[in-house]
Write a protein that holds these residues in place. Sequence first.
Motif, PDB file in Angstrom:
ATOM      1  N   PHE A 117      -6.177  -2.830  -9.273  1.00  0.00           N
ATOM      2  CA  PHE A 117      -5.140  -3.548  -8.438  1.00  0.00           C
ATOM      3  C   PHE A 117      -5.463  -4.930  -8.108  1.00  0.00           C
ATOM      4  CE2 PHE A 117      -3.869  -4.631  -3.965  1.00  0.00           C
ATOM      5  CZ  PHE A 117      -2.675  -4.498  -4.298  1.00  0.00           C
TER       6      PHE A 117
ATOM      7  N   ASP B   6       0.827  -1.206  -0.024  1.00  0.00           N
ATOM      8  CA  ASP B   6       0.012   0.048  -0.051  1.00  0.00           C
ATOM      9  C   ASP B   6       0.785   1.237   0.221  1.00  0.00           C
ATOM     10  OD1 ASP B   6      -2.753   1.018   0.162  1.00  0.00           O
ATOM     11  OD2 ASP B   6      -2.098   2.008   2.075  1.00  0.00           O
TER      12      ASP B   6
ATOM     13  N   ILE C  76      -1.468   2.946 -12.640  1.00  0.00           N
ATOM     14  CA  ILE C  76      -1.401   4.354 -12.214  1.00  0.00           C
ATOM     15  C   ILE C  76      -2.058   5.318 -13.334  1.00  0.00           C
ATOM     16  CG2 ILE C  76      -0.269   6.508 -11.328  1.00  0.00           C
ATOM     17  CD1 ILE C  76       1.960   4.408 -10.340  1.00  0.00           C
TER      18      ILE C  76
ATOM     19  N   THR D  77      -4.977   5.127  -8.656  1.00  0.00           N
ATOM     20  CA  THR D  77      -4.624   3.652  -9.289  1.00  0.00           C
ATOM     21  C   THR D  77      -5.803   2.889  -9.567  1.00  0.00           C
ATOM     22  OG1 THR D  77      -4.423   2.439  -6.949  1.00  0.00           O
ATOM     23  CG2 THR D  77      -2.622   3.411  -7.860  1.00  0.00           C
TER      24      THR D  77
ATOM     25  N   LYS E 226       2.410   1.622  -3.470  1.00  0.00           N
ATOM     26  CA  LYS E 226       1.491   2.027  -4.402  1.00  0.00           C
ATOM     27  C   LYS E 226       1.324   3.867  -4.482  1.00  0.00           C
ATOM     28  CE  LYS E 226      -2.554   0.634  -4.523  1.00  0.00           C
ATOM     29  NZ  LYS E 226      -3.782   0.077  -4.141  1.00  0.00           N
TER      30      LYS E 226
END
Length: 220
Positions: free
Chosen positions: A215, A51, A205, A212, A54
């Motif tokens: 995922f 996380d 992205i 984002t 990201k």
Amino acid sequence: MKGKKGIVLLITLMFTLSISALILKNLDDSGKYINGTNIDNYYVKILISVDNLKEELVNYLFKHKKDLLNILEDERVKEGFDLNYGDIQSNISFKLYEDVYNINLLVENDFTKYKDIEELFLDNNVAGFDKFKNLVSITIKKYGEITNFKQIEVLLEEFASQMDNNSIMDIKQYLSFVGDENSNYVKCFLKVKYNDEISFSDFIIDLKAKNTRGFNIVFR
């Protein structure tokens, strides 16, 4: 040429250092939470790391959009570079996400919306376009829009089973849940390891929206 390579190297080095520093800070801030839970710390720490990666990738690439093409020229970015911090080992790679077709458009009544997808099938000698279109339509009607790579993978496997051949896999990389109308898409791949636990994740992205999409993560 040497000057340009030097600029690319410097940009990539600064990117790596910046991401490392931010991740280390976030992991340190998360330490109390990890130590205070009864959940399996391996998975918690990996999920927090993913996380954080990201978030920082989005922030960094959004901030340095003008340098994006230079960053993507570096072979280490294309092939993947290691980023180790504390007891976490990670590998990151990303590339411009383009030349893809949004299969959600197959439910549209206007043929011009999805004619490029049919041409993709024809140009690559992949039979069964109408059957694939019908499969996508049924899936979207039942579950809603396709929003991630895992859903596409399941669809392609089902279609291959129905057709009794795997030719659809020849165009797998061109089938997506977004289109290439947005040139600000970057596809990222993350591998994160903590002790003997490893996660693989990928996502897009959107530098225009600064978020984002799609995922997906698996543990092995």
